[in-house]
Design a protein around this motif. Structure first.
Motif, PDB file in Angstrom:
ATOM      1  N   GLU A  67     -27.964 -73.199  60.216  1.00  0.00           N
ATOM      2  CA  GLU A  67     -27.393 -73.331  58.871  1.00  0.00           C
ATOM      3  C   GLU A  67     -27.739 -72.109  58.025  1.00  0.00           C
ATOM      4  OE1 GLU A  67     -25.209 -75.417  57.625  1.00  0.00           O
ATOM      5  OE2 GLU A  67     -25.114 -76.312  59.623  1.00  0.00           O
ATOM      6  N   TYR A  68     -28.954 -71.607  58.209  1.00  0.00           N
ATOM      7  CA  TYR A  68     -29.337 -70.418  57.436  1.00  0.00           C
ATOM      8  C   TYR A  68     -28.508 -69.216  57.852  1.00  0.00           C
ATOM      9  CZ  TYR A  68     -32.071 -66.972  54.974  1.00  0.00           C
ATOM     10  OH  TYR A  68     -32.442 -65.967  54.111  1.00  0.00           O
ATOM     11  N   ASP A  69     -28.329 -69.085  59.135  1.00  0.00           N
ATOM     12  CA  ASP A  69     -27.548 -67.974  59.661  1.00  0.00           C
ATOM     13  C   ASP A  69     -26.111 -68.019  59.139  1.00  0.00           C
ATOM     14  OD1 ASP A  69     -27.847 -65.711  61.406  1.00  0.00           O
ATOM     15  OD2 ASP A  69     -26.435 -66.709  62.758  1.00  0.00           O
ATOM     16  N   LEU A  86     -30.513 -54.369  58.174  1.00  0.00           N
ATOM     17  CA  LEU A  86     -31.740 -55.118  57.944  1.00  0.00           C
ATOM     18  C   LEU A  86     -32.806 -54.103  57.540  1.00  0.00           C
ATOM     19  CD1 LEU A  86     -31.772 -57.435  61.127  1.00  0.00           C
ATOM     20  CD2 LEU A  86     -30.449 -57.666  59.013  1.00  0.00           C
ATOM     21  N   ALA A  87     -33.395 -54.317  56.364  1.00  0.00           N
ATOM     22  CA  ALA A  87     -34.360 -53.347  55.840  1.00  0.00           C
ATOM     23  C   ALA A  87     -35.626 -54.094  55.436  1.00  0.00           C
ATOM     24  CB  ALA A  87     -33.758 -52.594  54.654  1.00  0.00           C
ATOM     25  N   GLY A  88     -36.484 -54.322  56.435  1.00  0.00           N
ATOM     26  CA  GLY A  88     -37.674 -55.117  56.162  1.00  0.00           C
ATOM     27  C   GLY A  88     -37.331 -56.577  55.968  1.00  0.00           C
ATOM     28  N   PHE A  89     -36.301 -57.043  56.667  1.00  0.00           N
ATOM     29  CA  PHE A  89     -35.905 -58.450  56.603  1.00  0.00           C
ATOM     30  C   PHE A  89     -36.698 -59.193  57.670  1.00  0.00           C
ATOM     31  CE2 PHE A  89     -32.764 -61.940  57.553  1.00  0.00           C
ATOM     32  CZ  PHE A  89     -32.853 -62.568  56.317  1.00  0.00           C
ATOM     33  N   MET A  90     -37.588 -60.068  57.234  1.00  0.00           N
ATOM     34  CA  MET A  90     -38.560 -60.655  58.148  1.00  0.00           C
ATOM     35  C   MET A  90     -38.103 -62.004  58.722  1.00  0.00           C
ATOM     36  SD  MET A  90     -40.719 -58.349  58.475  1.00  0.00           S
ATOM     37  CE  MET A  90     -41.432 -56.907  57.689  1.00  0.00           C
ATOM     38  N   ARG A  91     -36.799 -62.115  58.954  1.00  0.00           N
ATOM     39  CA  ARG A  91     -36.244 -63.301  59.604  1.00  0.00           C
ATOM     40  C   ARG A  91     -35.378 -62.849  60.754  1.00  0.00           C
ATOM     41  NH1 ARG A  91     -38.746 -67.576  58.389  1.00  0.00           N
ATOM     42  NH2 ARG A  91     -36.970 -68.759  59.179  1.00  0.00           N
ATOM     43  N   LEU A  92     -35.242 -63.711  61.747  1.00  0.00           N
ATOM     44  CA  LEU A  92     -34.326 -63.391  62.838  1.00  0.00           C
ATOM     45  C   LEU A  92     -32.904 -63.673  62.378  1.00  0.00           C
ATOM     46  CD1 LEU A  92     -36.170 -65.017  65.859  1.00  0.00           C
ATOM     47  CD2 LEU A  92     -36.161 -62.621  65.102  1.00  0.00           C
ATOM     48  N   VAL A  93     -31.983 -62.801  62.731  1.00  0.00           N
ATOM     49  CA  VAL A  93     -30.578 -63.136  62.495  1.00  0.00           C
ATOM     50  C   VAL A  93     -30.033 -63.732  63.787  1.00  0.00           C
ATOM     51  CG1 VAL A  93     -30.300 -61.385  60.706  1.00  0.00           C
ATOM     52  CG2 VAL A  93     -29.637 -60.864  63.055  1.00  0.00           C
ATOM     53  N   GLY A  94     -29.136 -64.699  63.625  1.00  0.00           N
ATOM     54  CA  GLY A  94     -28.693 -65.483  64.772  1.00  0.00           C
ATOM     55  C   GLY A  94     -27.314 -65.087  65.280  1.00  0.00           C
ATOM     56  N   PRO A  95     -26.870 -65.788  66.305  1.00  0.00           N
ATOM     57  CA  PRO A  95     -25.616 -65.449  66.985  1.00  0.00           C
ATOM     58  C   PRO A  95     -24.374 -65.547  66.097  1.00  0.00           C
ATOM     59  CG  PRO A  95     -26.650 -67.426  67.967  1.00  0.00           C
ATOM     60  CD  PRO A  95     -27.618 -66.858  66.980  1.00  0.00           C
ATOM     61  N   ASP A  96     -24.385 -66.437  65.111  1.00  0.00           N
ATOM     62  CA  ASP A  96     -23.186 -66.546  64.268  1.00  0.00           C
ATOM     63  C   ASP A  96     -22.994 -65.291  63.427  1.00  0.00           C
ATOM     64  OD1 ASP A  96     -22.178 -69.349  64.774  1.00  0.00           O
ATOM     65  OD2 ASP A  96     -24.275 -69.757  64.297  1.00  0.00           O
ATOM     66  N   LEU A  97     -24.096 -64.801  62.875  1.00  0.00           N
ATOM     67  CA  LEU A  97     -24.009 -63.575  62.077  1.00  0.00           C
ATOM     68  C   LEU A  97     -23.611 -62.389  62.966  1.00  0.00           C
ATOM     69  CD1 LEU A  97     -26.428 -62.529  59.238  1.00  0.00           C
ATOM     70  CD2 LEU A  97     -25.481 -60.846  60.807  1.00  0.00           C
ATOM     71  N   LEU A  98     -24.215 -62.316  64.133  1.00  0.00           N
ATOM     72  CA  LEU A  98     -23.922 -61.182  65.027  1.00  0.00           C
ATOM     73  C   LEU A  98     -22.456 -61.217  65.481  1.00  0.00           C
ATOM     74  CD1 LEU A  98     -27.201 -61.056  67.133  1.00  0.00           C
ATOM     75  CD2 LEU A  98     -26.529 -59.611  65.202  1.00  0.00           C
ATOM     76  N   ALA A  99     -21.935 -62.430  65.704  1.00  0.00           N
ATOM     77  CA  ALA A  99     -20.539 -62.546  66.138  1.00  0.00           C
ATOM     78  C   ALA A  99     -19.584 -62.118  65.021  1.00  0.00           C
ATOM     79  CB  ALA A  99     -20.240 -63.974  66.573  1.00  0.00           C
TER      80      ALA A  99
END
Ligand code: GAR
Length: 210
Positions: A67-69, A86-99
């Protein structure tokens, strides 16, 4: 000019390096939105000072990673961005964002990958006793600090270095290589061939986006 979204969690000095190059007219990108998961990130003030729209999306407000992604993806799409830094973004980005942004998401990491992925890379390097440290800009894929490398730069590491002193030396280089990598992306010069990123000559027809 490339419409860019920048994700931050903290101080935003890398964000500042991008803003400075854009204002100097040597980086053909426009930051359409700065998004932070952390409401107190100092980088938000940097963005506001330069008239850049900001959003705070606290990850705690979402039931799960997916949901966050999706919320991040929507916020970036609403802002009309075509690439994400991403500039010091301390969260993982997930497959939905990458797609949504295939080979259009960049990250900067304060180590010479594949050494010291993950958190506190500078401390890990200093504790290990490396003689060379540095930073890496890479395309983001579904694994942590793993995607194809765009550019790296090295600095000496000294016996007396702490994570702090080494980190400051690395950070100065980050501020040079991140704008360079984003400029190559903006110029359409980056082509991913397996793990290799080819930087094509300027003026070459832009790589096809898939
Ligand atoms: C930078 O050193 C960046 O490479 C690092 O966080 C710092 C953010 O500084 N990123 C990571 O460690 C990601 N795993 P900044 O907010 O001043 O740009």
């Amino acid at each position: 000019t490339l419409p860019l979204g920048v994700l931050i969690s903290g101080g935003g000095s890398n964000l500042q390096s991008l803003i400075d190059r854009m204002e100097a007219g040597v980086l053909d990108a426009t930051i359409r939105t700065v998004i932070s998961n952390n409401p107190t990130a100092k980088g938000l003030d940097r963005a506001k000072r330069h008239g850049i729209p900001t959003r705070v999306l606290p990850h705690q407000d979402y039931p799960d990673r997916r949901e966050y992604d999706l919320a991040l993806t929507r916020a970036l799409q609403d802002a009309g961005v075509r690439a994400v830094a991403l500039a010091g973004f301390m969260r993982l980005v997930g497959p939905d964002l990458l797609a949504a942004f295939p080979w259009r998401v960049l990250n900067i990491h304060p180590a010479l990958l594949p050494s010291f992925p993950g958190l506190h890379a500078q401390e890990q390097g200093a504790a290990y006793g490396v003689r060379l440290a540095g930073c890496t800009v890479h395309f983001v894929d579904e694994k942590v600090d793993h995607g194809p490398v765009i550019i790296q730069a090295a600095v000496p590491a000294l016996a007396e270095d702490t994570g702090e002193t080494l980190g400051q030396r690395i950070l100065r280089l980050e501020h040079r290589i991140y704008p360079q990598a984003v400029q190559w992306l903006a110029q359409g010069r980056l082509e991913v061939q397996g793990r290799q990123v080819v930087v094509r000559p300027n003026g070459h027809p832009p790589a096809a986006l898939d």
